[in-house]
Design an enzyme around this catalytic site. Structure first.
Site, PDB file in Angstrom:
ATOM      1  N   ASP A   1      45.900  36.567  32.583  1.00  0.00           N
ATOM      2  CA  ASP A   1      44.593  36.774  33.187  1.00  0.00           C
ATOM      3  C   ASP A   1      43.691  37.371  32.113  1.00  0.00           C
ATOM      4  O   ASP A   1      43.740  38.569  31.828  1.00  0.00           O
ATOM      5  CB  ASP A   1      44.707  37.688  34.409  1.00  0.00           C
ATOM      6  CG  ASP A   1      43.360  37.866  35.110  1.00  0.00           C
ATOM      7  OD1 ASP A   1      42.330  37.434  34.549  1.00  0.00           O
ATOM      8  OD2 ASP A   1      43.345  38.445  36.215  1.00  0.00           O
TER       9      ASP A   1
ATOM     10  N   TYR B   1      44.688  44.185  37.858  1.00  0.00           N
ATOM     11  CA  TYR B   1      43.821  43.646  38.911  1.00  0.00           C
ATOM     12  C   TYR B   1      43.571  42.174  38.619  1.00  0.00           C
ATOM     13  O   TYR B   1      43.290  41.792  37.486  1.00  0.00           O
ATOM     14  CB  TYR B   1      42.490  44.399  38.935  1.00  0.00           C
ATOM     15  CG  TYR B   1      41.491  43.878  39.951  1.00  0.00           C
ATOM     16  CD1 TYR B   1      41.730  44.005  41.323  1.00  0.00           C
ATOM     17  CD2 TYR B   1      40.310  43.270  39.543  1.00  0.00           C
ATOM     18  CE1 TYR B   1      40.809  43.529  42.251  1.00  0.00           C
ATOM     19  CE2 TYR B   1      39.379  42.803  40.472  1.00  0.00           C
ATOM     20  CZ  TYR B   1      39.632  42.934  41.824  1.00  0.00           C
ATOM     21  OH  TYR B   1      38.718  42.472  42.739  1.00  0.00           O
TER      22      TYR B   1
ATOM     23  N   LYS C   1      33.797  36.533  33.573  1.00  0.00           N
ATOM     24  CA  LYS C   1      32.970  37.498  32.852  1.00  0.00           C
ATOM     25  C   LYS C   1      32.253  36.863  31.640  1.00  0.00           C
ATOM     26  O   LYS C   1      31.246  36.210  31.834  1.00  0.00           O
ATOM     27  CB  LYS C   1      33.796  38.742  32.511  1.00  0.00           C
ATOM     28  CG  LYS C   1      34.227  39.408  33.848  1.00  0.00           C
ATOM     29  CD  LYS C   1      34.959  40.707  33.781  1.00  0.00           C
ATOM     30  CE  LYS C   1      35.130  41.230  35.217  1.00  0.00           C
ATOM     31  NZ  LYS C   1      36.454  41.671  35.563  1.00  0.00           N
TER      32      LYS C   1
HETATM   33  C1  LIG Z   1      37.103  41.226  36.961  1.00  0.00           C
HETATM   34  C2  LIG Z   1      38.466  40.686  36.984  1.00  0.00           C
HETATM   35  C3  LIG Z   1      38.878  39.715  37.907  1.00  0.00           C
HETATM   36  C4  LIG Z   1      37.988  39.281  39.051  1.00  0.00           C
HETATM   37  O1  LIG Z   1      36.822  38.650  38.614  1.00  0.00           O
HETATM   38  P1  LIG Z   1      35.549  38.605  39.603  1.00  0.00           P
HETATM   39  O2  LIG Z   1      34.563  37.765  38.852  1.00  0.00           O
HETATM   40  O3  LIG Z   1      35.142  40.014  39.814  1.00  0.00           O
HETATM   41  O4  LIG Z   1      36.004  37.952  40.852  1.00  0.00           O
HETATM   42  C5  LIG Z   1      40.129  39.170  37.777  1.00  0.00           C
HETATM   43  N1  LIG Z   1      40.960  39.546  36.793  1.00  0.00           N
HETATM   44  C6  LIG Z   1      40.620  40.489  35.893  1.00  0.00           C
HETATM   45  C7  LIG Z   1      41.563  40.834  34.798  1.00  0.00           C
HETATM   46  C8  LIG Z   1      39.374  41.099  35.972  1.00  0.00           C
HETATM   47  O5  LIG Z   1      39.066  42.068  35.113  1.00  0.00           O
END
Ligand SMILES: *Cc1c(COP(=O)(O)O)cnc(C)c1O
Length: 431
Positions: free
Chosen positions: A242, A147, A270
């Protein structure tokens, strides 16, 4: 076991459903996949959260990743208060954002320059645009079950087979916006090679969660990330890690430091916001200089580098730099994951688990989980039984099989012991 009383939450949810789509501001919060109703959370301290009916839970969601020191850590709260008292936003350059940028550049091996944004979604969306602008190519390769936020071109369905043309995963995403998104299975380097062979002159980037957290925790196989690095180098493709979950979680320098593979660009979120909305993307200087106003790739944000989020981020990173933090997280993560697997095995409940550092997932399946297809073999109704049994006993796991459990430094040995004791009861009921 007494039934959990969440009557105040139920009243709130009924009202919320009339005012907010599905009653929630992000879909997983609705508890749909575990067949129950969400507890509304009133407050959190350390490892615990308390709902609107006064039920207290040991929290293994930790806001889906940001809270590596638990809820309302006094040092972070103090930093936010101090920042708020001197102005919440200026839409202008500040000294603190330079400090945070310097801390991120010092910490993350691939990052020579960094741009702050307000969410992980925004960070990844911007990094993809940058990779396309830099390479003047269109195609992106992503992995099934990874994701990367909810921007259009990344909501491509996890199709099976090699070099599957992306199909929209969400209504409202025109096929034209995902036609350049190629989705291949995680940990399958042959599939990546085949996809690149088809589009070698038009592939802008390969984007990957270096340790996947969004199909549940799935570790990269030995050599997988190294092979991606090599393929990217051989074909002039930008490699993006990511690290929105893994950044500052698996090591101070993220998964790339821990696993020793250095991407061209890195996205974060995060943890770097210390519980406030923040994201960041950074990497090689020659690529980052393509970002406006130094380069032609446009990206902007009214609240980017927000002073409250930056203050929370700086304090969080300072605390993470103190000795012993990652060792402690590793130990806690291991105790929880191994303990759960052990308890399940003793009760005769079939599970397979993946854990690294403070993140883990226990899958209700009889085979190893190495990609999305094997994750999907999990019995989600068994997970729901586990989830609901644990919730009733005061332990708050993610309301979905395909998520990580997170421990923070605030999770105590007592928390783990009581979690494992409760899990034994739940597994015994499930048998
Ligand atoms: C949570 C997440 C996102 C998206 O971040 P948001 O702050 O929810 O927009 C993108 N990539 C990864 C790997 C994530 O876990």
């Amino acid at each position: 076991m007494k039934q959990l009383d969440i009557s105040n939450s139920k009243i709130l949810f009924e009202k919320a459903e009339k005012l907010i789509p599905g009653g929630v501001n992000s879909p997983v919060r609705a508890f749909k996949s575990v067949g129950s109703q969400p507890a509304f959370i009133k407050e959190g301290h350390g490892s615990r959260i308390v709902d609107e009916d006064g039920n207290s839970y040991v929290d293994y969601v930790c806001s889906w990743g940001p809270l590596i020191f638990g809820h309302a850590h006094p040092r972070i709260v103090t930093a936010i208060k101090a920042a708020a008292e001197t102005g919440t936003t200026f839409g202008a350059a500040t000294a603190a954002e330079v400090t945070l940028a310097e801390m991120i550049v010092d910490a993350v091996p691939s990052v020579e320059m960094v741009r702050l944004v307000s969410s992980g979604t925004e960070a990844v969306m911007s990094a993809i645009r940058l990779a396309r602008g830099f390479t003047r190519r269109d195609k992106i390769i992503k992995f099934e079950g990874c994701y990367h936020g909810h921007s259009d071109s990344l909501l491509a369905k996890a199709g099976s087979g090699i070099a599957t043309l992306g199909m929209p995963d969400s209504a409202g995403v025109p096929p034209n916006l995902t036609i350049d998104t190629i989705t291949v299975p995680y940990n399958n380097i042959e599939a990546v090679r085949a996809a690149v062979a088809l589009h070698s002159k038009n592939t802008a980037c390969i984007i990957v969660e270096p340790v996947a957290g969004n199909m549940g925790v799935v570790l990269p196989k030995q050599g997988f990330l190294e092979a991606l690095r090599q393929i990217a180098d051989d074909n002039g493709i930008v490699l993006i890690f990511d690290e929105v979950i893994t950044g500052f979680r698996l090591a101070y320098g993220g998964a790339q430091e821990r696993l020793g593979v250095i991407p061209d660009l890195t996205t974060m979120g995060k943890i770097i916001g210390g519980g406030l909305p923040m994201g960041a993307y950074g990497g090689r200087k020659d690529i980052m200089e393509f970002v406006a106003p130094s380069g032609p790739v446009y990206q902007a944000g009214t609240l980017s580098g927000n002073p409250l989020a930056v203050a929370a981020g700086i304090e969080t990173l300072k605390m993470l730099k103190e000795p012993g933090v990652y060792e402690q997280l590793e130990e806690k993560g291991k105790r929880l994951a191994l303990g759960l697997l052990d308890a399940a095995a003793s009760a005769g409940v079939q599970t397979h688990g993946n854990q690294i550092g403070s993140m883990s997932t226990i899958f209700f399946t009889s085979s190893d989980v190495t990609d999305y297809a094997s994750a999907k073999k999990s019995n989600t109704s068994r997970y729901a039984a586990f989830f609901n049994g644990m919730l009733e006993r005061g332990f708050y796991f993610a309301p979905s099989q395909f998520e990580a459990a997170f421990v923070s430094t605030a999770h105590s040995a007592d928390d783990t012991d009581s979690t494992l004791a409760a899990a034994k009861e739940v597994f015994a009921e499930m048998k």
